[in-house]
Design a protein around this motif. Structure first.
Motif, PDB file in Angstrom:
ATOM      1  N   ARG A   1      11.798  73.806  83.301  1.00 53.73           N
ATOM      2  CA  ARG A   1      12.201  73.999  81.905  1.00 53.73           C
ATOM      3  C   ARG A   1      12.335  75.479  81.558  1.00 53.73           C
TER       4      ARG A   1
ATOM      5  N   ASN B   1      15.777  70.838  84.814  1.00 52.18           N
ATOM      6  CA  ASN B   1      14.791  69.788  85.087  1.00 52.18           C
ATOM      7  C   ASN B   1      14.703  69.605  86.594  1.00 52.18           C
TER       8      ASN B   1
ATOM      9  N   ASP C   1      20.682  70.803  85.829  1.00 54.65           N
ATOM     10  CA  ASP C   1      20.826  70.960  84.384  1.00 54.65           C
ATOM     11  C   ASP C   1      20.990  69.591  83.734  1.00 54.65           C
ATOM     12  N   ASP C   2      21.278  69.580  82.434  1.00 58.74           N
ATOM     13  CA  ASP C   2      21.370  68.315  81.704  1.00 58.74           C
ATOM     14  C   ASP C   2      22.527  67.436  82.177  1.00 58.74           C
ATOM     15  N   LYS C   3      23.526  68.049  82.827  1.00 58.43           N
ATOM     16  CA  LYS C   3      24.659  67.290  83.351  1.00 58.43           C
ATOM     17  C   LYS C   3      24.490  66.961  84.836  1.00 58.43           C
TER      18      LYS C   3
END
Length: 693
Positions: free
Chosen positions: A233, A238, A290-292
């Protein structure tokens, strides 16, 4: 008193994959021992670190329960003389039981009186029982691979270096081939003391923690997970979640400290799996995304120690993974210089299995089998072309430099190199999907071409191995045939494919004869493979929640369409909730019992003489037509409803008509009628297998 017993087996670093099964064996052995020895306890707790296996028994009794038993002696006529005085036989019996003549009483057994005594065996000290049995418990543990050391006969996964054995504050001493149990343990290999004296079981955890050992695996796991997520983070990402990797890391560190390192941005230009595989499989690192779900230029690893000199540790890890990824980059660039198709010929130089030929031979078989399955399923023209092309390229990546170095990337690199070589998306994806599912719970093929190719690959291996006599036995399954059969079944159910296993096996075996000239007992091998699949189907359906008798009722029909079996099981599962089920089952059990005595289901109308058999025959003819129509629509519950409309005429037939008459023609005609009804029932399921709850 609530006693606690602690056993710690100190070893050289234990392979993480052995830990779970080892702890289960320790728990099972100890539970059985305590129950057999009549020892009360509250709980058995297991734990481990790479260097220790830990057993804790809480709420342990002080002694065994006393054993009370009634012991039978000689008969009354042997125990007493004619004057009623005890004989030497009785005196010897009493003396042998540690009793007196006053303890003797008479009791009848099989119509004759015998003497008995009540015997009480005083319970032993639990400490003594532990002394006698703990060495045997350790010796009983088995491993996939074990070793001997120091001239000992003992075999274990890794050398045992010490044993701690304590009941509360007292050493329960025993000798394991020269390794004497004591109250001495060892801390972290580099940070802790090599001689830690434990004064009481209750101080064991805290004293080890002082010496950089966290004994509780769940505590270590949470510490790792929290620390890794926190570091990820901080970099805006993540960790790539992997429960298996987390469990493995938990079992290879005693004092975890997560750390984060960086990789060069240029490596992110490689296919995602090429970066992830060296990280996870070779270095036990967590990739950061990452978030994607795009890779970030970081990795997180877990140090077995504290934060001292952490910068040096990070640099060392960065250097190692950098070298790995540099190799991967080189292999990738080299492999791209030739189209994937050019690799196929090289498969002729690699043996798949001595009796089953090379990987090139397997490739051709897979291609032919996949095409046959595609035709069977009547796939579209474009899909058929993709299946044939993917079959030809299916194993080509096995001879590439990348897969030679990172074998875990088989299929993945086939997909990537196929795309680079100009193959279409479906063909490329099918090459990857041929290996799915790789393990229980793994993803399944998403494309029809991938599903067909996966079934073909797995079935080719199963058919070939059975044909040459390599079948799973007990725990031995070197070619993973059970896993591959389950993979085929899962794909069929997921894709809702109507496939006959018998015909698929025919396809696979025919190709072995055509391509490899393989000689074997065809009917025997086919039967063995079908039985093998039925075993896997039964276990899988039971795991899905179906009753065993429902599964048996479906399998008894001889149907070999797995998806159709599942439909029938679903319908039968609901249908069995009928209130009148018991009467229905009784009627059809009578039918099945007599039907087994008939060799034919031929019925001649002119030989039917009793009104009840004529009525049953005429009613059945109407029902049979409706049943077959329902079966064609896969309306199995409706077909069953039609069959149970025969219950009343069946009962009337059995109550009023003698089947086994002297007139052979009439007898066989009646048996034929019963057989005809039974055969129609078996087109749905075998109700005689159902156990009424």
């Amino acid at each position: 008193m609530s006693n606690k017993y602690l056993l710690e087996i100190g070893v050289e670093e234990m392979p993480a994959r052995f830990v779970k099964n080892t702890l289960e064996q320790m728990k099972n052995y100890t539970t059985k021992l305590l129950k057999n020895e009549r020892i009360e306890f509250q709980e058995i707790k297991l734990n481990s670190t790479p260097r220790r296996l830990v057993l804790l028994i809480d709420g342990l009794a002080e002694n065994q329960e006393d054993l009370k038993e009634v012991v039978k002696g000689p008969s009354k006529k042997i125990a007493f003389d004619k004057d009623g005085n005890p004989t030497k036989a009785l005196e010897g019996f009493v003396r042998g039981q540690g009793a007196s003549l006053d303890d003797v009483f008479l009791q009848e057994h099989n119509g004759e009186e015998y003497v008995y005594v009540n015997k009480v065996k005083e319970g032993k000290l639990v400490e003594d029982i532990l002394k006698e049995n703990m060495a045997n418990m350790i010796k009983s543990i088995s491993f996939p691979k074990s070793m001997k050391w120091g001239g000992k006969n003992l075999r274990f996964a890794r050398p045992i270096r010490w044993i701690l054995s304590m009941l509360n504050d007292k050493v329960v001493e025993f000798d394991l081939e020269g390794i004497v149990a004591s109250n001495i343990t060892r801390g972290h290999r580099f940070l802790g003391s090599s001689h830690i004296e434990i004064g009481n079981v209750d101080e064991y955890i805290s004293k080890l923690k002082e010496n950089y050992v966290i004994v509780d695996a769940n505590t270590r796991k949470e510490k790792i997970k929290y620390g890794c997520e926190k570091l990820a983070r901080e970099k805006g990402g993540n960790i790539l979640q992997d429960e298996g990797l987390l469990d493995e890391i938990t079992n290879i560190v005693e004092y975890p400290t997560p750390i984060i390192g960086r990789i060069k941005e240029e490596y992110l230009e490689l296919p995602k799996e090429v970066v992830i595989t060296p990280m996870k499989e070779h270095q036990r690192y967590f990739p950061v995304i990452d978030d994607k779900k795009r890779l970030l230029p970081y990795f997180i690893t877990v140090r077995n120690g504290n934060e001292d000199h952490i910068d040096m540790v990070i640099k060392g890890n960065e250097k190692v993974i950098g070298a790995r990824l540099e190799d991967a980059k080189f292999f990738f660039n080299e492999d791209k210089k030739e189209p994937l198709e050019n690799c196929v010929e090289s498969l002729k130089d690699i043996v798949f299995q001595e009796k089953l030929g090379t990987l090139y031979d397997k490739t051709i078989r897979i291609q032919k089998l996949a095409v046959k399955i595609g035709n069977y399923l009547e796939v579209g023209e474009e899909t058929a072309k993709n299946i044939e092309r993917a079959g030809y390229l299916s194993k080509a990546d096995l001879v590439t430099k990348m897969v030679d170095e990172f074998t875990e990337l088989q299929g993945v690199m086939g997909r990537e190199y196929a795309k680079i070589s100009g193959e279409n998306e479906i063909t490329s994806l099918a090459i990857y999907e041929q290996y799915l599912p790789r393990y229980a719970g793994d993803e399944l093929p998403t494309t029809t071409a991938g599903a067909v190719l996966s079934i073909a690959d797995k079935l080719d291996t199963i058919a070939g191995c059975f044909a040459i006599g390599i079948q799973p036995t007990g725990s031995q399954d070197p070619y993973g045939l059970r896993r591959q059969a389950l993979g085929i079944i899962n794909i069929i159910l997921d894709k809702k494919l109507n496939l006959s296993l018998g015909e698929l096996i025919d396809f696979a075996l025919y190709i072995y004869v055509e391509e490899n000239g393989l000689a074997f007992d065809y009917n025997q091998v086919k039967g063995d493979i079908l039985e093998f699949f039925n075993g896997r189907i039964k276990n899988m359906f039971i795991d899905m929640g179906f009753r065993y008798d429902i599964v048996d009722a479906i399998l008894a029909t001889g149907i070999d369409d797995v998806f159709d079996m599942k439909l029938r099981a679903d319908k039968l599962n609901t249908w069995l909730n009928k209130e009148e089920l018991n009467d229905i089952l009784q009627a059809f059990n009578r039918v099945k019992t007599l039907a087994d005595k008939s060799e034919t289901n031929e019925v001649k109308r002119d030989l039917l003489v009793e009104k009840e058999e004529i009525r049953l025959y005429e009613t059945f003819n109407i029902v049979e037509e409706k049943v077959i129509a329902s079966l064609n629509k896969k309306e199995y519950d409706r077909a069953l409803d039609y069959m149970i409309s025969l219950k009343e005429p069946i009962d009337s037939f059995f109550d009023n008509v003698m089947v086994m008459v002297e007139d052979e023609k009439i007898k066989h005609n009646r048996l034929g009628l019963v057989r005809k009804i039974s055969d129609t029932m078996l087109m749905i399921c075998d109700l005689s297998k159902i156990v009424n709850k």
